[in-house]
Scaffold this motif. Structure first.
Motif, mmCIF file in Angstrom:
data_model
loop_
_atom_site.group_PDB
_atom_site.id
_atom_site.type_symbol
_atom_site.label_atom_id
_atom_site.label_comp_id
_atom_site.label_asym_id
_atom_site.label_seq_id
_atom_site.Cartn_x
_atom_site.Cartn_y
_atom_site.Cartn_z
ATOM 1 N N GLY A 255 0.671 -1.295 0.000
ATOM 2 C CA GLY A 255 -0.091 0.056 -0.279
ATOM 3 C C GLY A 255 1.080 1.970 -0.016
ATOM 4 O O GLY A 255 0.273 2.208 -0.412
ATOM 5 N N GLY A 256 1.987 0.854 0.134
ATOM 6 C CA GLY A 256 3.061 2.090 0.655
ATOM 7 C C GLY A 256 3.895 2.832 -0.846
ATOM 8 O O GLY A 256 4.253 3.554 -0.773
ATOM 9 N N MET A 257 2.911 1.969 -1.798
ATOM 10 C CA MET A 257 3.295 1.775 -3.342
ATOM 11 C C MET A 257 2.738 3.199 -4.280
ATOM 12 O O MET A 257 3.174 3.724 -4.904
ATOM 13 N N PHE A 258 1.884 3.876 -2.853
ATOM 14 C CA PHE A 258 0.675 4.381 -3.605
ATOM 15 C C PHE A 258 1.124 6.052 -3.530
ATOM 16 O O PHE A 258 0.406 7.145 -3.539
ATOM 17 N N ILE A 259 2.161 6.144 -1.993
ATOM 18 C CA ILE A 259 2.290 7.994 -0.911
ATOM 19 C C ILE A 259 2.106 8.752 -2.216
ATOM 20 O O ILE A 259 2.223 9.542 -2.146
ATOM 21 N N PRO A 260 3.311 8.312 -3.508
ATOM 22 C CA PRO A 260 3.698 9.471 -4.158
ATOM 23 C C PRO A 260 2.246 9.834 -5.464
ATOM 24 O O PRO A 260 2.492 11.269 -5.946
#
Length: 344
Positions: A79-84
């Motif tokens: 889910g951290g892949m969405f942060i940008p």
């Protein structure tokens, strides 16, 4: 990577997880404290920001301890892949919490009707791992114009339909989520190919398909390693009881363990090569991606076939749901069923 005392403690709770379908609060707190849902989150937001090969070794190590925790670590970190892609102030608000973790689905489903300042979204999305304890949810839907957008839902907007009744990984809470006429402001929508802040690292631009395949493969390798550890204990007990049949099983197990280690070594060699290509060239060719995909699928298929062969030699204990070996075997077959790593 982890102490024997910690491994023993976690494994002592594995059957409870399997029976109850729930991660004990103490283990969930451990996942938060170790920042295992934040492996791809910048340190400024309380994350660890690992590169992909290092994160995959964490996935494998946690899955080796307990399959449900390994799966949740991989999915939660993913889910951290969405942060940008999320507007900066909102990203900071959502991810700074120690217990920040996303559950959701990438499959475009439901409907999204545009209104002034946002959307009205309704739909259902299956297999949302971590849904019982997620701090927020993401899901894709098509707008009336046919565009696929990602939407962020807060817990009060989401109904969890407890329908996860799979063969294994029973504690992952991979339930369906339902949203009915949720008002989602424009700020809470994003597109994966549009960067909105400076929090992107090299991992965030890594190609989605090999990222996903590598993540699931690492979890499966960890579960498989645990399977062989448990099988070794069974074989030792049976040989100690002077069951002469198990001398041949001992030999088969040793041969399989050696082959398995070769598969593990190949996997990390391949992912390191792919990662270095990504770092040095900032792009991956279709040929390189397809090659990695083929290797993952073929090697995992062989790993599973060998595990299933060994099961036939391990007696009645192997078929009892109350045995640790059976639980590990079910977790492996469930994790390996994901479409990205099945033979087709």
């Amino acid at each position: 990577m982890y102490s024997k005392a910690l491994v023993d403690d976690i494994r002592s709770q594995a059957m409870y997880i399997d029976y109850s379908g729930v991660i004990p609060e103490g283990l969930l707190q451990w996942l938060y404290e170790e920042k295992l849902f934040k492996l791809f989150i910048p340190e400024a937001l309380g994350g660890r920001m690992l590169d992909l090969p290092a994160a995959l070794r964490v996935f494998q190590s946690v899955a080796e301890m307990e399959g449900n925790l390994g799966w949740l670590t991989a999915i939660g970190s993913g889910g951290g892949m969405f942060i940008p892609n999320i507007e900066r102030s909102l990203a900071e608000q959502l991810f700074k919490d120690e217990k920040a973790v996303i559950a959701g689905s990438g499959y475009p489903n439901g409907s999204a009707r545009k209104i002034d300042g946002g959307y009205i979204v309704s739909g259902e999305w299956k297999y949302c791992s971590g849904s019982p304890f997620a701090s927020f949810y993401t899901a894709n839907s098509r707008t009336e114009e046919g565009e696929v957008r990602s939407f962020i839902f807060m817990p009060h907007q989401v109904e969890i339909i407890e329908d996860w009744n799979a063969l294994g990984l029973r504690g992952t809470g991979s339930h369906t989520i339902r949203v009915r006429n949720a008002l989602i402001s424009d700020e809470y929508t994003f597109q994966l190919d549009v960067s909105q802040n400076e929090y992107a690292g090299p991992v965030h631009s890594f190609a989605f398909l090999p990222f996903s395949q590598a993540s699931f493969m690492a979890v499966c390798l960890g579960i498989t390693k645990h399977f062989y550890q448990e099988a070794r204990q069974i074989v030792k007990r049976r040989m100690k009881s002077d069951d002469k049949r198990f001398h041949s099983v001992d030999q088969l197990l040793a041969e399989q363990e050696a082959i398995f280690q070769q598969k593990v070594d190949t996997f990390y060699t391949e992912i390191e090569e792919l990662w270095n290509l990504h770092i040095n060239e900032n792009t991956l060719s279709e040929t390189a991606i397809n090659r990695f995909s083929t290797i993952c699928k073929a090697d995992l298929q062989q790993v599973i076939q060998e595990v299933d062969t060994l099961m036939r030699y391990l007696g009645m204990e192997a078929i009892m749901e109350t045995s640790s070996l059976n639980k590990i075997w079910r977790d492996l077959h469930t994790a390996s069923q994901h479409a990205f790593i099945t033979p087709l």
